[in-house]
Scaffold this motif. Structure first.
Motif, PDB file in Angstrom:
ATOM      1  N   GLU A  86       0.943  -1.151   0.002  1.00 31.43           N
ATOM      2  CA  GLU A  86       0.141   0.097  -0.086  1.00 31.43           C
ATOM      3  C   GLU A  86       0.737   1.154   0.019  1.00 31.43           C
ATOM      4  O   GLU A  86       0.501   2.139  -0.772  1.00 31.43           O
ATOM      5  CB  GLU A  86      -1.043  -0.035   1.382  1.00 31.43           C
ATOM      6  CG  GLU A  86      -2.020  -1.099   1.256  1.00 31.43           C
ATOM      7  CD  GLU A  86      -1.850  -2.245   1.800  1.00 31.43           C
ATOM      8  OE1 GLU A  86      -0.251  -2.638   1.972  1.00 31.43           O
ATOM      9  OE2 GLU A  86      -2.367  -3.034   2.342  1.00 31.43           O
ATOM     10  N   LEU A  90       0.780   2.130  -4.000  1.00 30.64           N
ATOM     11  CA  LEU A  90      -0.341   2.866  -4.202  1.00 30.64           C
ATOM     12  C   LEU A  90      -0.159   4.510  -3.625  1.00 30.64           C
ATOM     13  O   LEU A  90      -0.079   5.276  -4.438  1.00 30.64           O
ATOM     14  CB  LEU A  90      -1.491   2.334  -3.433  1.00 30.64           C
ATOM     15  CG  LEU A  90      -2.459   1.461  -3.919  1.00 30.64           C
ATOM     16  CD1 LEU A  90      -3.364   0.766  -3.067  1.00 30.64           C
ATOM     17  CD2 LEU A  90      -2.876   1.652  -5.274  1.00 30.64           C
ATOM     18  N   LEU A  91       0.334   4.533  -2.530  1.00 32.94           N
ATOM     19  CA  LEU A  91       0.480   5.901  -1.640  1.00 32.94           C
ATOM     20  C   LEU A  91       1.729   6.559  -2.472  1.00 32.94           C
ATOM     21  O   LEU A  91       1.523   7.631  -2.599  1.00 32.94           O
ATOM     22  CB  LEU A  91       0.871   5.853  -0.182  1.00 32.94           C
ATOM     23  CG  LEU A  91      -0.429   5.036   0.606  1.00 32.94           C
ATOM     24  CD1 LEU A  91      -0.272   5.295   2.029  1.00 32.94           C
ATOM     25  CD2 LEU A  91      -1.533   6.037   0.204  1.00 32.94           C
ATOM     26  N   ARG A  94       0.655   7.823  -5.633  1.00 30.37           N
ATOM     27  CA  ARG A  94      -0.206   9.145  -5.499  1.00 30.37           C
ATOM     28  C   ARG A  94       0.574  10.432  -5.167  1.00 30.37           C
ATOM     29  O   ARG A  94       0.256  11.333  -5.720  1.00 30.37           O
ATOM     30  CB  ARG A  94      -0.870   8.874  -4.098  1.00 30.37           C
ATOM     31  CG  ARG A  94      -2.495   8.312  -4.523  1.00 30.37           C
ATOM     32  CD  ARG A  94      -3.224   8.126  -3.136  1.00 30.37           C
ATOM     33  NE  ARG A  94      -3.984   6.889  -3.314  1.00 30.37           N
ATOM     34  CZ  ARG A  94      -4.731   6.408  -2.274  1.00 30.37           C
ATOM     35  NH1 ARG A  94      -4.584   6.771  -0.940  1.00 30.37           N
ATOM     36  NH2 ARG A  94      -5.426   5.182  -2.370  1.00 30.37           N
ATOM     37  N   ARG A 104     -14.787   9.565  -6.471  1.00 32.80           N
ATOM     38  CA  ARG A 104     -15.233   8.535  -6.413  1.00 32.80           C
ATOM     39  C   ARG A 104     -17.017   8.729  -6.500  1.00 32.80           C
ATOM     40  O   ARG A 104     -17.563   9.076  -5.682  1.00 32.80           O
ATOM     41  CB  ARG A 104     -15.036   8.043  -4.863  1.00 32.80           C
ATOM     42  CG  ARG A 104     -13.683   7.496  -4.921  1.00 32.80           C
ATOM     43  CD  ARG A 104     -13.398   6.506  -3.794  1.00 32.80           C
ATOM     44  NE  ARG A 104     -11.982   6.181  -3.810  1.00 32.80           N
ATOM     45  CZ  ARG A 104     -11.198   5.542  -2.943  1.00 32.80           C
ATOM     46  NH1 ARG A 104     -11.865   5.039  -1.724  1.00 32.80           N
ATOM     47  NH2 ARG A 104     -10.099   4.975  -2.999  1.00 32.80           N
ATOM     48  N   ARG A 130     -12.171  13.706  -2.868  1.00 28.43           N
ATOM     49  CA  ARG A 130     -11.569  13.298  -1.683  1.00 28.43           C
ATOM     50  C   ARG A 130     -10.048  13.961  -2.016  1.00 28.43           C
ATOM     51  O   ARG A 130      -9.489  13.736  -2.832  1.00 28.43           O
ATOM     52  CB  ARG A 130     -11.389  11.812  -1.419  1.00 28.43           C
ATOM     53  CG  ARG A 130     -10.255  11.600  -0.630  1.00 28.43           C
ATOM     54  CD  ARG A 130     -10.171  10.000  -0.358  1.00 28.43           C
ATOM     55  NE  ARG A 130      -8.968   9.720   0.384  1.00 28.43           N
ATOM     56  CZ  ARG A 130      -8.429   8.422   0.529  1.00 28.43           C
ATOM     57  NH1 ARG A 130      -9.099   7.499  -0.089  1.00 28.43           N
ATOM     58  NH2 ARG A 130      -7.458   8.056   1.268  1.00 28.43           N
ATOM     59  N   TYR A 137      -2.615  11.474   5.962  1.00 30.47           N
ATOM     60  CA  TYR A 137      -1.824  10.682   4.974  1.00 30.47           C
ATOM     61  C   TYR A 137      -0.326  11.315   4.777  1.00 30.47           C
ATOM     62  O   TYR A 137       0.567  10.653   4.259  1.00 30.47           O
ATOM     63  CB  TYR A 137      -2.486  10.611   3.688  1.00 30.47           C
ATOM     64  CG  TYR A 137      -3.616   9.631   3.822  1.00 30.47           C
ATOM     65  CD1 TYR A 137      -4.752   9.643   4.665  1.00 30.47           C
ATOM     66  CD2 TYR A 137      -3.498   8.333   3.294  1.00 30.47           C
ATOM     67  CE1 TYR A 137      -5.853   8.854   4.797  1.00 30.47           C
ATOM     68  CE2 TYR A 137      -4.523   7.235   3.328  1.00 30.47           C
ATOM     69  CZ  TYR A 137      -5.572   7.652   3.750  1.00 30.47           C
ATOM     70  OH  TYR A 137      -6.589   6.735   4.031  1.00 30.47           O
ATOM     71  N   ASP A 254     -11.636   8.843   2.523  1.00 33.45           N
ATOM     72  CA  ASP A 254     -11.396   7.307   2.694  1.00 33.45           C
ATOM     73  C   ASP A 254     -12.642   6.806   3.098  1.00 33.45           C
ATOM     74  O   ASP A 254     -13.115   5.602   2.664  1.00 33.45           O
ATOM     75  CB  ASP A 254     -10.185   7.364   3.689  1.00 33.45           C
ATOM     76  CG  ASP A 254      -9.748   5.538   3.426  1.00 33.45           C
ATOM     77  OD1 ASP A 254     -10.122   4.822   2.484  1.00 33.45           O
ATOM     78  OD2 ASP A 254      -9.613   5.190   4.370  1.00 33.45           O
TER      79      ASP A 254
HETATM   80  C1  IPM Z   1      -8.313   3.489  -0.699  1.00 35.34           C
HETATM   81  C2  IPM Z   1      -7.605   2.833   0.107  1.00 35.34           C
HETATM   82  C3  IPM Z   1      -6.137   3.388   0.700  1.00 35.34           C
HETATM   83  C4  IPM Z   1      -6.312   4.639   1.371  1.00 35.34           C
HETATM   84  C5  IPM Z   1      -5.196   2.442   1.296  1.00 35.34           C
HETATM   85  C6  IPM Z   1      -5.136   0.859   0.808  1.00 35.34           C
HETATM   86  C7  IPM Z   1      -3.941   2.943   1.580  1.00 35.34           C
HETATM   87  O1  IPM Z   1      -8.136   2.225   1.205  1.00 35.34           O
HETATM   88  O2  IPM Z   1      -7.707   3.912  -1.695  1.00 35.34           O
HETATM   89  O3  IPM Z   1      -9.204   3.959  -0.208  1.00 35.34           O
HETATM   90  O4  IPM Z   1      -6.642   4.510   2.687  1.00 35.34           O
HETATM   91  O5  IPM Z   1      -6.444   5.591   0.589  1.00 35.34           O
END
Ligand code: IPM
Ligand code: MN
Length: 362
Positions: A86, A90-91, A94, A104, A130, A137, A254
């Motif tokens: 993650e 992902l992070l 981002r 979303r 969001r 974060y 989130d």
């Molecule tokens: C989301 C997920 C992520 C977040 C995690 C996996 C880091 O829950 O994309 O919503 O918290 O942003």
């Protein structure tokens, strides 16, 4: 012919299975509407990490910057400790790609069951914007006196005016272009700030002041609303028809978007866009890698298809995006028995075929 370069990150678990189905719909849209998708696949995810210890290497990150968009399946592997992929993939993507908006949609499609009694597609139809790179974060904080009874942990909610303002401006613009009035289903476009001004009197005070200042000066045509986040959760269940475009900070966004996803029929339908309006954006089904369903061909691919649809919108292919959305609606409305994995009445790839055929046919 117009060609878009797309990075495809199938990822872990059922990610690759659903991404293939999204690609079918995208390819059908490309050939019908006269553009090309030049796709390059990257094997980021748990398997690569297990083999090489790499999550998102610098070299891949640099390559990703050069694409027109990124399509992601899912990240998350049962053999890898939670947090590593993650944070590492992902992070990191981002933050490094400055995808500061997470868009979303919470939209109930025809034929999809919602747990909310007496509400249908007319009532459940809004989007959450969001903020996606700040707040808790940011990762600012730490632990002192670890392991002692006096241990202290701090994780700060950090926002600067610039971060708040660029997110709010994007949300106002979005409301102007896609709000209820713009969609022809209401008489005004509304942007609602979701915060907690009664307790987070610094961070959401900044948000609230910026919201009204920007709104009054530059977006007088957009109606402004405000909800505390806890009350917002209540209204998302009780009166979702009140909402049009919601904007909020990272952590609240989130949380409320998972609630929103359940009201639109579950994680099998929920998609999101990690958007850098000036750079490269990444689109993903938000349900995760669902490892227990891997390889069975029973997972619902529609969230990935919807992520592809959002990607087309971002690329400026509005007609193609609309055709994909119509395809999804046709499939939910007239084909699938249920949206749940294994209960659709079709396999994963059959669902992908149904959408692709609908898109191709028009
Ligand atoms: C989301 C997920 C992520 C977040 C995690 C996996 C880091 O829950 O994309 O919503 O918290 O942003
Ligand atoms: Mn989440």
């Amino acid at each position: 012919m117009k060609t878009y370069r797309i990075a495809v990150l199938p990822g872990d678990g059922t990610g690759p299975e659903v991404v293939v189905e999204a690609e079918k719909a995208l390819d059908a849209a490309a050939s019908r509407f006269g553009f090309q998708l030049d796709k390059t696949s990257y094997d980021l995810g748990g398997e690569r990490y297990k083999k090489t210890g790499e999550t998102l290497p610098d070299s891949v990150l640099e390559e990703l910057r050069s694409f027109d968009a990124i399509l992601l399946g899912a990240i998350g592997h049962p053999d890898v400790k939670p947090g590593i992929l993650e944070k590492g993939i992902l992070l990191r993507a981002r933050f490094e790609l400055d995808q500061y908006i997470n868009l979303r949609p919470v939209r109930l499609y025809p034929g999809v069951e919602t747990p909310i009694k007496d509400k249908g597609p007319n009532e459940i139809d809004y989007v959450v914007v969001r903020e996606h790179t700040g707040g808790v974060y940011t990762g600012s904080g730490g632990i002192s006196l670890k392991g002692t009874p006096n241990e202290v942990a701090v994780q700060s909610m950090v926002y600067n005016r610039h971060q708040v303002e660029r997110c709010l401006r994007w949300a106002f613009e979005y409301a102007r272009r896609h709000g209820r009035k713009a969609r022809g289903v209401g008489d005004r476009n509304t942007l609602a700030l979701v915060g907690k001004t009664n307790v987070l009197t610094y961070v959401y005070d900044l948000w609230e002041r910026a919201f009204h200042e920007i709104g009054e000066k530059d977006y007088p045509d957009i109606h402004r609303d405000y909800y505390h986040v806890d009350a917002c959760c209540m209204w998302m269940v009780k009166s979702p028809e009140w909402f049009d475009v919601l904007v909020t900070g990272n952590m609240f966004g989130d949380i409320i978007t998972d609630l929103g996803a359940m009201t639109q029929g579950g994680m099998g339908l929920a998609a999101g866009g990690n958007i850098n309006p000036e750079g490269v954006s990444m689109f993903e089904p938000i349900g995760g890698s669902a490892p227990k369903y891997t390889g069975q061909g029973i997972i619902n691919p529609l969230a990935a298809v919807c992520a592809g649809q959002m990607m087309l919108e971002d690329l400026g292919e509005q007609e193609a995006a609309a055709a994909v959305e119509e395809g999804v609606k046709l499939v939910t409305g007239t084909k699938l028995k249920s949206m749940a994995a294994g209960q659709m009445g079709y396999s994963t790839s059959e669902v992908g075929d149904l959408v692709a055929e609908a898109v191709a046919r028009g």
